[in-house]
Design a protein around this motif. Structure first.
Motif, short mmCIF file in Angstrom:
data_model
loop_
_atom_site.label_atom_id
_atom_site.label_comp_id
_atom_site.label_asym_id
_atom_site.label_seq_id
_atom_site.Cartn_x
_atom_site.Cartn_y
_atom_site.Cartn_z
N ILE A 10 -52.38 -45.07 61.08
CA ILE A 10 -52.49 -43.72 61.66
C ILE A 10 -52.05 -42.68 60.64
CG2 ILE A 10 -51.53 -42.20 63.44
CD1 ILE A 10 -51.48 -44.72 65.27
N ALA A 11 -51.01 -42.96 59.88
CA ALA A 11 -50.56 -42.03 58.84
C ALA A 11 -51.63 -41.85 57.77
CB ALA A 11 -49.26 -42.52 58.21
N VAL A 14 -54.30 -39.55 59.25
CA VAL A 14 -53.84 -38.16 59.33
C VAL A 14 -53.82 -37.52 57.95
CG1 VAL A 14 -51.79 -36.75 59.83
CG2 VAL A 14 -52.55 -38.48 61.47
N ILE A 17 -57.43 -36.82 56.83
CA ILE A 17 -57.98 -35.64 57.51
C ILE A 17 -57.34 -34.38 56.95
CG2 ILE A 17 -58.08 -34.42 59.73
CD1 ILE A 17 -58.41 -37.21 61.04
N GLY A 18 -56.04 -34.40 56.73
CA GLY A 18 -55.35 -33.25 56.15
C GLY A 18 -55.83 -32.94 54.74
#
Length: 145
Positions: A10-11, A14, A17-18
């Motif tokens: 998940i990290a 994220v 995407i960032g």
């Protein structure tokens, strides 16, 4: 079959995407020339290295998932397991071939002399020990009702 270390995946998502958002939504056009001393150059440089480092766990997840799709399951004997983090194992495939390897013991009972091995039926040299899986957790049901 359960999952573990999903927070790591998940990290990675994220951060990916960032990173993409930072590149696309910036004030400078995405394809503009970057000066090596500028803040934007340092930002892109850092994000490229960060994504390269984060790809390693993602590749481990992909290889585990590919193996877990249609695994051959067998038992492996454990050599010299003590409190050490690494375990050596060996097993025979249904055709009588001898295979083995080493794995980091990430969980499971420590005193067992046998562990479950997941291997590719067509190529048993591609295998993973159940306690060495980084993203999948193997549990056994006491009784199926």
């Amino acid at each position: 079959m359960g999952y573990r270390n999903l927070h790591l995946l998940i990290a990675i998502v994220v951060i990916a995407i960032g990173s993409g958002s930072a590149a696309i939504l910036s004030k400078d056009p995405l394809l503009s020339r970057l000066d090596p001393g500028s803040y934007r150059y340092g930002e892109i440089y850092f994000l490229c290295y960060l994504m390269a480092i984060l790809l390693l766990p993602a590749l481990a997840w992909l290889s585990e998932s590919a193996l877990m799709r249609d695994p051959g399951i067998t038992l492996a004997g454990i050599d010299g397991q003590s409190r050490a983090l690494w375990v050596r194992y060996q097993f025979n495939d249904p055709q009588g071939g001898y295979y083995g390897g080493t794995a980091i013991d990430l969980g499971g009972p420590k005193r067992d002399n046998l562990k479950v091995v997941f291997c590719s039926p067509s190529n048993p040299s591609v295998n993973r020990l159940s306690c060495g899986l980084l993203f999948h957790r193997v549990t056994w049901l006491a009784s199926a009702k």
